[in-house]
Enzyme design. Structure first.
Site, PDB file in Angstrom:
ATOM      1  N   LYS A  13       1.037  -7.662  -5.574  1.00  0.00           N
ATOM      2  CA  LYS A  13       0.733  -8.737  -4.637  1.00  0.00           C
ATOM      3  C   LYS A  13      -0.647  -8.450  -4.280  1.00  0.00           C
ATOM      4  O   LYS A  13      -1.429  -8.969  -4.346  1.00  0.00           O
ATOM      5  CB  LYS A  13       1.593  -9.408  -3.528  1.00  0.00           C
ATOM      6  CG  LYS A  13       2.977  -9.816  -4.026  1.00  0.00           C
ATOM      7  CD  LYS A  13       3.787 -10.101  -2.799  1.00  0.00           C
ATOM      8  CE  LYS A  13       4.126  -9.174  -1.824  1.00  0.00           C
ATOM      9  NZ  LYS A  13       5.050  -8.174  -2.019  1.00  0.00           N
ATOM     10  N   ARG A  88       7.863 -15.639   3.671  1.00  0.00           N
ATOM     11  CA  ARG A  88       8.932 -14.706   3.117  1.00  0.00           C
ATOM     12  C   ARG A  88      10.286 -15.374   3.424  1.00  0.00           C
ATOM     13  O   ARG A  88      11.539 -14.541   3.044  1.00  0.00           O
ATOM     14  CB  ARG A  88       8.850 -13.372   3.916  1.00  0.00           C
ATOM     15  CG  ARG A  88       8.172 -12.271   3.323  1.00  0.00           C
ATOM     16  CD  ARG A  88       7.952 -11.161   4.025  1.00  0.00           C
ATOM     17  NE  ARG A  88       8.265  -9.739   3.379  1.00  0.00           N
ATOM     18  CZ  ARG A  88       7.163  -9.202   3.031  1.00  0.00           C
ATOM     19  NH1 ARG A  88       5.985  -9.631   3.202  1.00  0.00           N
ATOM     20  NH2 ARG A  88       7.354  -7.797   2.555  1.00  0.00           N
ATOM     21  N   ARG A 127       2.979   5.161  -4.223  1.00  0.00           N
ATOM     22  CA  ARG A 127       1.775   4.502  -3.596  1.00  0.00           C
ATOM     23  C   ARG A 127       1.062   5.423  -2.423  1.00  0.00           C
ATOM     24  O   ARG A 127       1.834   5.848  -1.691  1.00  0.00           O
ATOM     25  CB  ARG A 127       2.267   3.116  -2.978  1.00  0.00           C
ATOM     26  CG  ARG A 127       0.920   2.378  -2.583  1.00  0.00           C
ATOM     27  CD  ARG A 127       1.279   1.086  -1.855  1.00  0.00           C
ATOM     28  NE  ARG A 127       2.408   0.775  -1.270  1.00  0.00           N
ATOM     29  CZ  ARG A 127       2.638  -0.464  -1.005  1.00  0.00           C
ATOM     30  NH1 ARG A 127       1.956  -1.376  -1.222  1.00  0.00           N
ATOM     31  NH2 ARG A 127       3.856  -0.469  -0.172  1.00  0.00           N
ATOM     32  N   ARG A 160       2.590   5.061   3.374  1.00  0.00           N
ATOM     33  CA  ARG A 160       3.079   4.388   4.263  1.00  0.00           C
ATOM     34  C   ARG A 160       4.349   4.588   4.765  1.00  0.00           C
ATOM     35  O   ARG A 160       5.193   5.037   3.941  1.00  0.00           O
ATOM     36  CB  ARG A 160       3.116   2.754   3.677  1.00  0.00           C
ATOM     37  CG  ARG A 160       2.042   1.692   4.023  1.00  0.00           C
ATOM     38  CD  ARG A 160       1.892   0.469   3.417  1.00  0.00           C
ATOM     39  NE  ARG A 160       3.126  -0.226   3.462  1.00  0.00           N
ATOM     40  CZ  ARG A 160       3.450  -1.408   2.798  1.00  0.00           C
ATOM     41  NH1 ARG A 160       2.284  -1.953   2.339  1.00  0.00           N
ATOM     42  NH2 ARG A 160       4.471  -2.070   2.869  1.00  0.00           N
ATOM     43  N   ARG A 171      14.145  -2.734   1.922  1.00  0.00           N
ATOM     44  CA  ARG A 171      13.133  -3.970   1.833  1.00  0.00           C
ATOM     45  C   ARG A 171      13.388  -4.764   0.555  1.00  0.00           C
ATOM     46  O   ARG A 171      13.297  -6.121   0.576  1.00  0.00           O
ATOM     47  CB  ARG A 171      11.829  -3.146   1.639  1.00  0.00           C
ATOM     48  CG  ARG A 171      11.096  -2.807   2.882  1.00  0.00           C
ATOM     49  CD  ARG A 171      10.223  -1.829   2.681  1.00  0.00           C
ATOM     50  NE  ARG A 171       8.937  -2.268   2.176  1.00  0.00           N
ATOM     51  CZ  ARG A 171       7.947  -1.512   1.406  1.00  0.00           C
ATOM     52  NH1 ARG A 171       7.857  -0.455   1.437  1.00  0.00           N
ATOM     53  NH2 ARG A 171       6.964  -2.198   0.889  1.00  0.00           N
TER      54      ARG A 171
HETATM   55  P1  AP5 Z   1       0.874  -3.411  -4.244  1.00  0.00           P
HETATM   56  O1  AP5 Z   1      -0.088  -3.947  -4.811  1.00  0.00           O
HETATM   57  O2  AP5 Z   1       0.942  -2.662  -3.042  1.00  0.00           O
HETATM   58  O3  AP5 Z   1       2.377  -3.994  -3.966  1.00  0.00           O
HETATM   59  P2  AP5 Z   1       2.632  -5.067  -3.027  1.00  0.00           P
HETATM   60  O4  AP5 Z   1       3.408  -6.292  -3.706  1.00  0.00           O
HETATM   61  O5  AP5 Z   1       1.379  -5.667  -2.168  1.00  0.00           O
HETATM   62  O6  AP5 Z   1       3.730  -4.275  -2.153  1.00  0.00           O
HETATM   63  P3  AP5 Z   1       3.788  -4.310  -0.579  1.00  0.00           P
HETATM   64  O7  AP5 Z   1       4.548  -2.933  -0.485  1.00  0.00           O
HETATM   65  O8  AP5 Z   1       2.421  -4.270   0.031  1.00  0.00           O
HETATM   66  O9  AP5 Z   1       4.487  -5.323  -0.441  1.00  0.00           O
HETATM   67  P4  AP5 Z   1       5.460  -5.586   0.585  1.00  0.00           P
HETATM   68  O10 AP5 Z   1       5.648  -7.394   0.651  1.00  0.00           O
HETATM   69  O11 AP5 Z   1       6.749  -4.997   1.189  1.00  0.00           O
HETATM   70  O12 AP5 Z   1       4.737  -5.175   2.207  1.00  0.00           O
HETATM   71  P5  AP5 Z   1       3.993  -5.919   3.062  1.00  0.00           P
HETATM   72  O13 AP5 Z   1       2.918  -5.139   3.719  1.00  0.00           O
HETATM   73  O14 AP5 Z   1       3.854  -7.353   2.960  1.00  0.00           O
HETATM   74  O15 AP5 Z   1       1.356  -2.231  -5.494  1.00  0.00           O
HETATM   75  C1  AP5 Z   1       2.352  -1.268  -5.154  1.00  0.00           C
HETATM   76  C2  AP5 Z   1       2.154   0.071  -5.849  1.00  0.00           C
HETATM   77  O16 AP5 Z   1       2.257  -0.331  -7.093  1.00  0.00           O
HETATM   78  C3  AP5 Z   1       0.531   0.487  -5.645  1.00  0.00           C
HETATM   79  O17 AP5 Z   1       0.637   1.976  -5.681  1.00  0.00           O
HETATM   80  C4  AP5 Z   1      -0.437  -0.030  -6.812  1.00  0.00           C
HETATM   81  O18 AP5 Z   1      -1.169   0.780  -7.463  1.00  0.00           O
HETATM   82  C5  AP5 Z   1       0.992  -0.053  -7.839  1.00  0.00           C
HETATM   83  N1  AP5 Z   1       0.745  -0.881  -8.939  1.00  0.00           N
HETATM   84  C6  AP5 Z   1       0.391  -2.415  -8.509  1.00  0.00           C
HETATM   85  N2  AP5 Z   1       0.408  -2.950  -9.710  1.00  0.00           N
HETATM   86  C7  AP5 Z   1       0.625  -2.226 -10.676  1.00  0.00           C
HETATM   87  C8  AP5 Z   1       1.102  -2.397 -12.181  1.00  0.00           C
HETATM   88  N3  AP5 Z   1       0.753  -3.410 -12.802  1.00  0.00           N
HETATM   89  N4  AP5 Z   1       1.373  -1.356 -12.755  1.00  0.00           N
HETATM   90  C9  AP5 Z   1       1.624  -0.063 -12.201  1.00  0.00           C
HETATM   91  N5  AP5 Z   1       1.441   0.023 -11.025  1.00  0.00           N
HETATM   92  C10 AP5 Z   1       1.099  -0.981 -10.114  1.00  0.00           C
HETATM   93  O19 AP5 Z   1       5.095  -5.909   4.196  1.00  0.00           O
HETATM   94  C11 AP5 Z   1       5.375  -4.753   5.030  1.00  0.00           C
HETATM   95  C12 AP5 Z   1       6.374  -5.145   6.053  1.00  0.00           C
HETATM   96  O20 AP5 Z   1       5.759  -6.150   7.181  1.00  0.00           O
HETATM   97  C13 AP5 Z   1       7.641  -5.980   5.900  1.00  0.00           C
HETATM   98  O21 AP5 Z   1       8.704  -5.136   5.260  1.00  0.00           O
HETATM   99  C14 AP5 Z   1       8.089  -6.669   7.097  1.00  0.00           C
HETATM  100  O22 AP5 Z   1       8.815  -5.793   7.813  1.00  0.00           O
HETATM  101  C15 AP5 Z   1       6.793  -7.085   7.493  1.00  0.00           C
HETATM  102  N6  AP5 Z   1       6.216  -8.341   7.241  1.00  0.00           N
HETATM  103  C16 AP5 Z   1       5.134  -8.590   6.417  1.00  0.00           C
HETATM  104  N7  AP5 Z   1       5.017  -9.821   6.234  1.00  0.00           N
HETATM  105  C17 AP5 Z   1       6.080 -10.476   6.810  1.00  0.00           C
HETATM  106  C18 AP5 Z   1       6.465 -11.903   6.978  1.00  0.00           C
HETATM  107  N8  AP5 Z   1       5.755 -13.121   6.422  1.00  0.00           N
HETATM  108  N9  AP5 Z   1       7.498 -12.099   7.603  1.00  0.00           N
HETATM  109  C19 AP5 Z   1       8.317 -11.325   8.368  1.00  0.00           C
HETATM  110  N10 AP5 Z   1       7.868  -9.737   7.909  1.00  0.00           N
HETATM  111  C20 AP5 Z   1       6.756  -9.515   7.579  1.00  0.00           C
END
Ligand code: AP5
Length: 215
Positions: A13, A88, A127, A160, A171
């Site tokens: 994402k 979410r 990552r 992270r 997660r």
């Molecule tokens: P990346 O692009 O970083 O993936 P992502 O989907 O953004 O993953 P996140 O871990 O950031 O998502 P998340 O939803 O768990 O975390 P968030 O920060 O929102 O890619 C991942 C890796 O893969 C990278 O190394 C990249 O280079 C690689 N990659 C990408 N595309 C690829 C491909 N096609 N092929 C190969 N490799 C690839 O949330 C963190 C925490 O915050 C949550 O757990 C929760 O506690 C809290 N939180 C955040 N938002 C909310 C909400 N709305 N409500 C409640 N709690 C929330």
């Protein structure tokens, strides 16, 4: 253009949102990044959020909704935005509908990235992110030219704290229980576009552009 990126942790994402932000000149609004900024600054909100994030659980809706409402009212979000990691839960999605209704806006595209769990574990545990500019790398799929250093700005790369295997598995569990029902929610509204997120970063971007440029 008002877009939501929906998908499990590690589905890409953030990677794709950053590319589309540059292409369309609209901001990426990542609730995860906003929360990490609060944690880094040690604000009251950050201290509360940290407990949940470290365990891989969702931060309570009331914290998230106030934060998003305020961000969406900022001037750079008026001509469009890309929501990354929000909503979410169905409750968050319903609250978002109300926020947007009240200002005469709506979501036009929900881009859902579909990737198997086994692949997500490999992606997340490998990552690395730049402390300075937020650029993302992967030790195997997208390694930096120099180990531990950002290609773009030379900043230090870090892992992270929620990217260890145990927290990643939690997660994913939380995603399947609480976030996956949003696929049906947006399918019913006929704005869901599913994309095979297991392809290369470039191939996925092409698929996304085809969807966005078709309408
Ligand atoms: P990346 O692009 O970083 O993936 P992502 O989907 O953004 O993953 P996140 O871990 O950031 O998502 P998340 O939803 O768990 O975390 P968030 O920060 O929102 O890619 C991942 C890796 O893969 C990278 O190394 C990249 O280079 C690689 N990659 C990408 N595309 C690829 C491909 N096609 N092929 C190969 N490799 C690839 O949330 C963190 C925490 O915050 C949550 O757990 C929760 O506690 C809290 N939180 C955040 N938002 C909310 C909400 N709305 N409500 C409640 N709690 C929330």
């Amino acid at each position: 253009m008002n877009i939501i990126f929906l998908g499990p942790p590690g589905s890409g994402k953030g990677t794709q949102a950053k590319i589309l932000t540059e292409k369309f000149g609209i901001p990426q609004i990542s609730t995860g990044d906003m929360l990490r900024e609060h944690v880094g600054k040690g604000t009251d909100l950050g201290l509360k959020a940290k407990e949940y994030m470290e365990k891989g659980q969702l931060v309570p809706d009331e914290i998230i909704l106030d934060m998003v409402k305020e961000r969406l009212s900022e001037s750079d979000a008026q001509k469009g935005f890309i929501l990354d990691g929000f909503p979410r839960t169905v409750a968050q999605a319903e609250a978002l509908d109300k926020i947007l209704d009240s200002v005469g806006k709506k979501i036009e595209y929900v881009l859902a990235l579909i990737v198997p769990d086994e692949e997500l574990i490999i992606r997340l545990t490998g990552r690395r992110t730049c402390k300075n500019c937020g650029m993302m790398y992967h030790i195997k799929f997208k390694p930096p030219k120099e180990e531990g250093k950002c290609d773009a700005c030379g900043g230090e790369l870090y892992q992270r704290p929620d990217d260890n295997e145990e927290t990643v598995k939690n997660r994913l569990k939380v995603y399947h229980q609480q976030t996956a029902p949003l696929i049906e929610y947006y399918k019913n509204k006929r704005i869901l576009f599913e994309v095979d997120g297991s392809k290369s970063i470039e191939e996925i971007t092409q698929q996304l552009l085809q969807i966005l440029e078709k309408k």
